[in-house]
Every structure is written in C-alpha cells, then in structure tokens.
Enzyme design. Structure first.
Site, PDB file in Angstrom:
ATOM      1  N   TYR A 119      -0.924  -0.026  10.544  1.00  0.00           N
ATOM      2  CA  TYR A 119      -1.091  -0.651   9.224  1.00  0.00           C
ATOM      3  C   TYR A 119       0.048  -0.231   8.288  1.00  0.00           C
ATOM      4  O   TYR A 119       0.685  -1.071   7.643  1.00  0.00           O
ATOM      5  CB  TYR A 119      -2.445  -0.203   8.682  1.00  0.00           C
ATOM      6  N   SER A 136       0.826  -1.213   0.000  1.00  0.00           N
ATOM      7  CA  SER A 136       0.000   0.000   0.000  1.00  0.00           C
ATOM      8  C   SER A 136       0.853   1.252   0.000  1.00  0.00           C
ATOM      9  O   SER A 136       1.968   1.266   0.532  1.00  0.00           O
ATOM     10  CB  SER A 136      -0.902   0.020   1.230  1.00  0.00           C
TER      11      SER A 136
HETATM   12  N1  LIG Z   1      -8.952  -0.946  -0.333  1.00  0.00           N
HETATM   13  C1  LIG Z   1      -7.967  -0.084  -0.363  1.00  0.00           C
HETATM   14  O1  LIG Z   1      -8.182   1.147  -0.431  1.00  0.00           O
HETATM   15  C2  LIG Z   1      -6.552  -0.573  -0.343  1.00  0.00           C
HETATM   16  C3  LIG Z   1      -5.558   0.375  -0.593  1.00  0.00           C
HETATM   17  C4  LIG Z   1      -4.240  -0.047  -0.605  1.00  0.00           C
HETATM   18  C5  LIG Z   1      -3.939  -1.372  -0.362  1.00  0.00           C
HETATM   19  N2  LIG Z   1      -4.930  -2.261  -0.091  1.00  0.00           N
HETATM   20  C6  LIG Z   1      -4.548  -3.654   0.173  1.00  0.00           C
HETATM   21  O2  LIG Z   1      -5.158  -4.491  -0.773  1.00  0.00           O
HETATM   22  C7  LIG Z   1      -5.293  -5.794  -0.229  1.00  0.00           C
HETATM   23  C8  LIG Z   1      -6.690  -6.298  -0.473  1.00  0.00           C
HETATM   24  O3  LIG Z   1      -7.604  -5.537   0.278  1.00  0.00           O
HETATM   25  P1  LIG Z   1      -9.104  -5.247  -0.113  1.00  0.00           P
HETATM   26  O4  LIG Z   1      -9.230  -3.813  -0.304  1.00  0.00           O
HETATM   27  O5  LIG Z   1      -9.507  -6.156  -1.194  1.00  0.00           O
HETATM   28  O6  LIG Z   1      -9.865  -5.535   1.258  1.00  0.00           O
HETATM   29  P2  LIG Z   1     -10.394  -6.868   1.907  1.00  0.00           P
HETATM   30  O7  LIG Z   1     -11.550  -7.374   1.131  1.00  0.00           O
HETATM   31  O8  LIG Z   1     -10.606  -6.540   3.333  1.00  0.00           O
HETATM   32  O9  LIG Z   1      -9.221  -7.894   1.729  1.00  0.00           O
HETATM   33  C9  LIG Z   1      -8.350  -8.277   2.741  1.00  0.00           C
HETATM   34  C10 LIG Z   1      -8.301  -9.782   2.716  1.00  0.00           C
HETATM   35  O10 LIG Z   1      -7.328 -10.242   3.637  1.00  0.00           O
HETATM   36  C11 LIG Z   1      -7.810 -11.442   4.179  1.00  0.00           C
HETATM   37  N3  LIG Z   1      -7.243 -11.788   5.473  1.00  0.00           N
HETATM   38  C12 LIG Z   1      -7.185 -11.007   6.580  1.00  0.00           C
HETATM   39  N4  LIG Z   1      -6.626 -11.719   7.586  1.00  0.00           N
HETATM   40  C13 LIG Z   1      -6.340 -12.962   7.098  1.00  0.00           C
HETATM   41  C14 LIG Z   1      -5.779 -14.125   7.640  1.00  0.00           C
HETATM   42  N5  LIG Z   1      -5.375 -14.193   8.902  1.00  0.00           N
HETATM   43  N6  LIG Z   1      -5.617 -15.202   6.831  1.00  0.00           N
HETATM   44  C15 LIG Z   1      -6.036 -15.164   5.548  1.00  0.00           C
HETATM   45  N7  LIG Z   1      -6.584 -14.090   4.981  1.00  0.00           N
HETATM   46  C16 LIG Z   1      -6.736 -12.996   5.752  1.00  0.00           C
HETATM   47  C17 LIG Z   1      -9.293 -11.212   4.339  1.00  0.00           C
HETATM   48  O11 LIG Z   1      -9.903 -12.481   4.360  1.00  0.00           O
HETATM   49  P3  LIG Z   1     -11.267 -12.794   5.140  1.00  0.00           P
HETATM   50  O12 LIG Z   1     -12.325 -12.582   4.114  1.00  0.00           O
HETATM   51  O13 LIG Z   1     -11.148 -14.190   5.563  1.00  0.00           O
HETATM   52  O14 LIG Z   1     -11.378 -11.817   6.269  1.00  0.00           O
HETATM   53  C18 LIG Z   1      -9.619 -10.408   3.110  1.00  0.00           C
HETATM   54  O15 LIG Z   1     -10.061 -11.219   2.060  1.00  0.00           O
HETATM   55  C19 LIG Z   1      -4.947  -5.665   1.247  1.00  0.00           C
HETATM   56  O16 LIG Z   1      -3.638  -6.115   1.445  1.00  0.00           O
HETATM   57  C20 LIG Z   1      -5.024  -4.180   1.488  1.00  0.00           C
HETATM   58  O17 LIG Z   1      -4.196  -3.791   2.562  1.00  0.00           O
HETATM   59  C21 LIG Z   1      -6.234  -1.889  -0.100  1.00  0.00           C
END
Ligand SMILES: NC(=O)c1ccc[n+]([C@@H]2O[C@H](COP(=O)([O-])OP(=O)(O)OC[C@H]3O[C@@H](n4cnc5c(N)ncnc54)[C@H](OP(=O)(O)O)[C@@H]3O)[C@@H](O)[C@H]2O)c1
Ligand SMILES: Cc1cc2nc3c(=O)[nH]c(=O)nc-3n(C[C@H](O)[C@H](O)[C@H](O)COP(=O)(O)OP(=O)(O)OC[C@H]3O[C@@H](n4cnc5c(N)ncnc54)[C@H](O)[C@@H]3O)c2cc1C
Lengths: 438, 245
Positions: free
Chosen positions: B150, B137
């Site tokens: 984070y 990120s």
């Molecule tokens: N959305 C944004 O604005 C943004 C910006 C920059 C970077 N990111 C990064 O992009 C990535 C994807 O995020 P997203 O936006 O798609 O949100 P998200 O849907 O919340 O995705 C995060 C995923 O991580 C999984 N996770 C959390 N703890 C875990 C564990 N102990 N074991 C296995 N899986 C686990 C969650 O699985 P569960 O469904 O099982 O909880 C969830 O599917 C993340 O790394 C996030 O930090 C997001």
C-alpha cells in the site's frame, strides 16, 4: 474499546461495532445483549454493553424534509446540532431540545428528553410522528404514537430495539434569537411561585444557588424565554436573523484536580452568577446557542471535575408534594457543603408515555464531583425522592441501586412483563439495565 | 452565487463523503463517482437536503483505465474541483504471497488515481483553471514492513501529484496533496488507533476545504503528523530496518 458516560465514572471495556446497513445491524441484533449508542451524552452506563454495543454513527443521513409541515425524516444517528445547522437558516428549530445539542435523534427518543418548554409542549416524544424500530428478529417496524410499542420505546433507554429512523416535527421560528427575562427569587417558595405565575411562558428554568441556607434556601434566578420575532430584532440584526454572533468556543483542555472544586470555588461561582443575573435583569435578546446550550460553548467541560469524574442527580417530584421535598433536598445539599456546580430547577407539565421520566410537578438536577461523602449524600437524597413518590432520570443515572429503582418505579414490573412477552429481554440490554434489573 | 462542481472519485468513502459535505456546504454542486453508484442514492439525498445543492451519481471504476475518457465525457461537464479518495489498504501479510492481490492494491492506489487525474489535468490545463485534490497517505513517506505494498503505491501517487503540481503551477491549475495520518473510517474499522493521532473524516473534509481556499500544496490534516513523519524519515536506514513498525 473503553466506553464511559458523560460523567466519566462508568468506564468499561466494550465490544463496539458500527454497522452501516440494516443487514449488518440485524446480524448484531441476532447476537443478543445489544445496546445502541448515540452521542454518549447520557451520564452513566445506559449506552454501554460489554458484549455488544452498537455505535449509531453508521446511520446519520437525512432523508426528507417537508417545508409545509416542518416534518424532518432522518436516521437516528443525526444530531440536533446537525438539524439546527441545516434548518435554522430556513426558519425551523427543534420543538423540544435538551441542554446540549450534541445528542442524536435516537438518544433523544430513547431518553424521551425534555427541554425548558416541557410544562407547555411535553417531551421529545410529543414531537415525533413515527419511528422505525428494529426488533429482536431483525425486522424493522414503523411505530407511531398510540401503538403500545411506541409508548414503551420512548423513554426506556434503548431496551425495546434499535431506532433506525425518526420523523420529527420542527417548529417554525422567525429568528435565531430568544427574548430572555431574568427574575430573581430570594428563596425556594418565591422561585416556585414565579414558575406558577409564568405558566404561559414558552421556556422557563431556574438556576439555584445550592449553598444558600436558612431563609435564603433555594435562592434562584428564574429565566423565561420566548422566540423573538423579526420585529423584535434591532435594525442591524434583521438582515441575518438566524445568525446571532457566535459565542467563542472555549476549551477545558486539562483535567482539573478535584481539590479545585471544593465548596469555596463553587461558592464563588454561584456568587458571580448571582450578580451577573442581577446586572442583566429585565428583558434582553440572547442568541439561540448561549440560551439553550450554555455548556456546549465549553468543549469537554465534563473534564473540569478531573479524573474521577462526577455524577448527576436528577429527580422528578409530584406537584402536590414538590415544595416540601425540594426543601428537604436543598437542605441536605447545602448542609453537606458539596455545592453542586450547576443546579437546575424546572416545572414539568403533564406527561404521556409508559416509561418517560417527567411527571407533572418539578424536576431538580444537580451534579457532584465524586469524593468521599458523595455516595452517602446521594443515598439520603434518594430516600427523600422515594418517600415523596418521585422518580429518577435514567439518562443521568450512573449509580442507583436496584432497591431504590424498584421503590421509585412501580412501572418497572409492567415493563419487565412487556420485555418478556415481546422477546426483548435477551436481545437488548445495557450495563444500566443489568444493574437496575430491567 | 453558483460555484463550480466538485467531482468526488470514490464517493462511498467516509473521507470522500465528508469532503463532499464540506464543499457542498460552501455551495459547490457535487458529482459522486463510485462503483455501484446507484447504491449512493441515500447519500445523494442527504447532501442535497442539507446543503441545497445539486448532487448527481456516476458509475466509476478506477481499475478500468480504458473506460476513463468515456467516463469523463458522460459527466455534466469538466468539474471545477476533482477529489480522488479512491484507495485500498489490502492485507499486507496475505498480499505478500498473492501477486494478483498485491497488484490490485498497487493499481488502486497509484495507477488508477494517477491516470484519471492525469486525464482531468490535461482538460483543466486546456481550460486554464481547476483544482485537483489527491488523497494519498503518510504511509507513502517511508516503507514499513506492515504495509509497504500500500505504502509504495501511495509513494508513487504522492510523487505523481508533486510532478503534476510542478507542471501546472503556471497554468492556473491548483494541485493539493492530502496526507492524512490515521482516520476513523471503514478502512480502519476494528483497528485500535491512538486517539490523539486519529482524525475524524469531518476533520479531513474541513482541512481540504481550507487548503483549497488557501491554495495549499500539501496538508497533513492533523499537524502532529508532520512531526511524526519527520522523525520517522530521519531514522537512518540501518536502524530503521531493525525496528518493528
Ligand atoms: N483511513 C485512514 O486511516 C487513511 C489514512 C491515510 C490515507 N487514507 C486514504 O484515504 C482515502 C479514503 O479512504 P477511507 O479511509 O475513506 O476508506 P474507504 O472508505 O475504504 O475508501 C476507499 C474508497 O476507495 C474506493 N475504491 C476502491 N477500489 C475502487 C475501484 N476499483 N474503483 C472505484 N473506487 C474504488 C472504495 O469504493 P467501494 O465502496 O466501491 O469499495 C472506497 O470508497 C484512501 O485513498 C485511503 O488510502 C486513509
Ligand atoms: C450537558 C448536558 C445537558 C443535558 N440536558 C438535558 C436536558 O435538559 N434534558 C434532558 O432530557 N436530557 C438532558 N441531557 C441528557 C441527554 O439529553 C440524554 O442523555 C440523551 O439521551 C443523550 O443522547 P445521545 O445521543 O448522546 O445518547 P447516548 O448517551 O449515546 O444514549 C442514551 C440512551 O439512548 C439509547 N439510544 C441511543 N441511540 C439509540 C437508538 N438509535 N436506538 C435505540 N436506543 C438508542 C442508548 O441505548 C441509551 O440508553 C443532557 C446531557 C448533557 C451532557
């Protein structure tokens, strides 16, 4: 979050949520006053509720496809664009499609959309085998044609519940090309005669030059279309029959000021269109995208009307009186000199459904940039339609008054009765339904 | 032509699924790994139906580092591409006072993803081919009061990916760091994100596909973020500490 319809005139601050599961959705339904929102392609406030708008983006998975029957089962948030991307390469196309492919299946059912083949194949609802609908109690019922709840759901703009899944029959095609025939019509009567003479064409639609007056009133180009067979394609296109060369995607990145769209510009536009039509006379092969979705190639085209936005006017007129009513409408429009950028005329066939928009006859669709004088013109058009016993398309409406709606919709009372009897009135409602008193 | 499989770690995430669609659309079979993987059956069906590729589900918890070698052994093989989208935003204001919660954020964004990618990198290196995609990120590029737990973990992950790339550059293994700005997903649901700076998950998926094809090292998804972060990073610490960001 500020929501508005495609015409950009109904901006409103709405509480929007995007549930991901039936349980999350049921919790929203329990709050009452809910309206589902698909891709937001309806022009007015049909998919807005200040208190409880549900974005269907959390339900967009495809579930099953039967390649013997062409039946697709998918969640309501899936778009026709995705359906085409997935299934055209396998030889299937939506059996009914509106003039944009960026609509969801839920939105297509809720508005019971029509395409250029309505005179032959009916509306979107006619291609649906069943839907799963979440009612006011949060329970999901599978309803099929024949069930009164199905009849009331198709075409009533989300007011009977949330459509979760749709079973839809696709149409088998050999190619992604359309054989298009362009027939010029020097005036309205000629255009209507052309429709009647070509009732067996699969697709038909006419573009009207709204500024033509006098004996040329209703000057149009009638476009007929048939799905091309493999044998219709030139040798070199047969290897990739489902992939016509893609038209370039053009962007309208700025908000064109309203003064650019005065009568003169529109006059020029129509003139160019007219000549292009003449040059392309006869039959030619057109790719599915430019044929069905010419506007989809211009991304964000709804911005060309500038910040104030624009309104659509679309009515359906009973066959017996259509000629006179269309002439009266076109006379008002050309006299006002507010030439509509796009004016479309189409023959409708018979229509099922308790609240669907089409009726056997003709439909005229136009859009107007919003400025002084537009409101008065639209009121005059409304009166002509009501007098003729016609009705208005809720998917395009952003401004109709309750009185006009009431006069045009003898069906409204029965629908209100159904809503009350089924406990739907408090559970589901939109800004549009409040405005119209549904 | 059959292409190599893509393993998505965090298969329930919006960004993960969008990436799965983008790569399945290019013909890659997909292995979705997540907690409660069986719950992803509808996503499996959807991916398979749309793209006509094989899709399988695999149970995976990024915090269970001890189980990781075993997890890899249960997969149908070593994937051609691995994409880690696992992450946890946490609740900064609360987690500041809750070490256990803060540690979970740190482990979920750094320790866990780095460990599993490290194990896979070792196997890919031995094979002499593969691609590793880490979704980190922009929050890791500078610590801010509102999300430094984070952000610091993402900083660690970004540095880890950079080092991995450096090590594997001559070993046939491509390492791609993805630094999305705002993305409209479950993680950011209910936040009022600025439209021009916010990407749809599909844009991230498409960006990953292009970056894999183009053998890119670091991508920001929305190019404007490179600029935004250059400005944010250029602010002297003495000034930065007084800003409300
Ligand atoms: N959305 C944004 O604005 C943004 C910006 C920059 C970077 N990111 C990064 O992009 C990535 C994807 O995020 P997203 O936006 O798609 O949100 P998200 O849907 O919340 O995705 C995060 C995923 O991580 C999984 N996770 C959390 N703890 C875990 C564990 N102990 N074991 C296995 N899986 C686990 C969650 O699985 P569960 O469904 O099982 O909880 C969830 O599917 C993340 O790394 C996030 O930090 C997001
Ligand atoms: C360029 C353009 C061309 C068009 N051409 C045509 C045409 O040729 N023929 C035609 O018939 N229409 C046409 N339309 C109108 C369009 O097809 C309809 O407005 C359609 O309903 C839009 O679908 P949507 O997914 O965007 O729905 P939205 O605009 O989001 O919602 C429309 C209505 O559907 C309801 N709805 C949406 N999803 C659900 C759900 N899951 N459950 C219950 N209710 C739901 C909403 O509550 C709302 O009342 C056109 C629109 C545009 C912008």
């Amino acid at each position: 979050m500020i929501l508005s319809g495609w015409g950009r005139t109904t901006a409103q601050d709405c509480r929007v949520s995007r549930p991901r599961s039936e349980a999350e959705l049921a919790a929203r339904v329990a709050e009452g006053g809910l309206i589902a929102r698909g891709a937001g392609r309806a022009y007015g406030d049909a998919a807005q509720s200040a208190a409880n708008t549900v974005d269907m983006g959390g339900f967009r998975r495809m579930i099953a496809f039967d390649d013997a029957t062409g039946q697709l089962v998918a969640e309501a948030g899936v778009t026709l664009d995705e359906v085409i991307a997935t299934f055209l390469p396998r030889g299937w196309f939506p059996a009914v499609t509106p003039g944009t492919r960026f609509v969801t299946l839920g939105g297509a059912v809720a508005a019971d959309v029509h395409g250029k083949n309505h005179h032959r194949d009916g509306s979107f609802g006619a291609t649906v085998d069943w839907i799963d609908l979440m009612g006011p109690d949060g329970r999901v019922r599978r309803v099929a044609p024949g069930d009164p709840l199905f009849g009331w759901t198709v075409g009533v703009m989300g007011l009977t519940g949330v459509i979760l899944r749709v079973a839809l029959r696709l149409k088998a095609v050999e190619t992604g090309y359309i054989r298009q025939r362009t027939l010029p019509a020097p005036h309205l009567a000629a255009a209507m005669a052309t429709f009647e003479a070509n009732a067996d064409a699969t697709y038909s639609v006419a573009w009207i030059d709204c500024l033509a007056r006098g004996p040329s009133l209703g000057r149009s180009l009638v476009l007929l279309g048939e799905h091309a067979a493999l044998a219709d394609l030139p040798e070199d296109a047969r290897a990739r029959p489902f992939h016509p060369p893609a038209p370039k995607r053009r962007l309208v990145p700025f908000e064109a000021p309203g003064f650019l769209l005065n009568g003169l510009t529109v006059r020029a536009f129509n003139e160019v269109y007219w000549r292009a039509g003449l040059a392309g006379l006869g039959e030619r092969l057109v790719g599915w995208a430019p044929y069905f979705y010419p506007l989809d190639a211009v991304e964000g085209w709804n911005r060309i009307y500038g910040r104030r936005g624009f309104v659509q006017f679309q009515c359906a007129l009973p066959l017996a009186v259509a000629a006179g009513a269309l002439e009266a409408l076109l006379r008002e429009i050309s006299a006002a000199g507010q030439g509509s950028f796009l004016a479309v005329l189409k023959r409708f066939g018979p229509q099922a459904g308790a609240f669907s928009f089409p009726m056997e006859g003709y439909t005229l669709a136009l859009d107007f940039p919003l400025h002084a004088g537009t409101a008065a013109l639209l009121d005059r058009l409304d009166r002509i339609v009501v007098t003729a016993g016609g009705r208005f398309y809720l998917a395009k409406d952003a401004r109709m008054s309750r009185a006009v709606f009431e006069a045009a919709e003898p069906r409204a009372a029965a629908f209100r009765g159904f809503r009350t009897a089924e406990g739907l009135a408090g559970a589901f409602g939109s800004t549009q339904s409040e405005r119209l008193g549904l | 032509m059959t292409k190599g499989a893509v393993l998505i770690l965090g298969g329930r995430s919006d960004i993960g699924l969008a990436t799965a669609h983008a790569l399945a659309g290019a013909g890659h079979p997909v292995w979705l790994a997540a907690r409660n993987a069986a719950g992803l059956e509808p996503e499996r069906t959807d991916l398979a139906l749309r793209h006509g590729v094989e899709v399988s589900l695999h149970e995976f918890d990024v915090l269970d580092t001890a189980a990781m070698p075993g997890f890899l052994d249960t997969l149908p093989g070593l994937p051609a591409v691995v994409v880690s989208v696992v992450g946890l935003l946490g609740d900064q204001a609360k987690d500041e006072h809750d070490p256990a919660a803060a540690i979970t954020v740190m482990r979920t964004n750094y320790e866990g993803p780095a460990t599993i990618l490290g194990l896979i990198a070792y196997r890919m290196e031995a094979r002499g081919s593969g691609a590793i995609v880490g979704v980190s990120s922009v929050a890791g590029l500078r610590g801010r009061a509102t999300n430094y737990i984070y952000g610091s973990a993402k900083a660690g992950f970004t540095a880890y990916l950079s080092g991995l790339r450096n090590r594997l550059a001559k070993r046939g293994v491509h390492v791609l760091t993805v630094l999305p700005g705002f993305v409209d997903t479950r993680m950011t649901a209910g936040m009022d994100l600025p439209k021009k700076l916010t990407a749809a998950p599909t844009e991230v998926g498409a960006a990953v596909r292009r970056a894999l094809e183009g053998q890119r090292d670091v991508v920001y998804v929305k190019p404007v973020w490179r600029l935004v972060m250059a400005v944010i990073r250029a602010i002297p610490e003495g000034v930065f500490k007084k800003l409300r960001l």
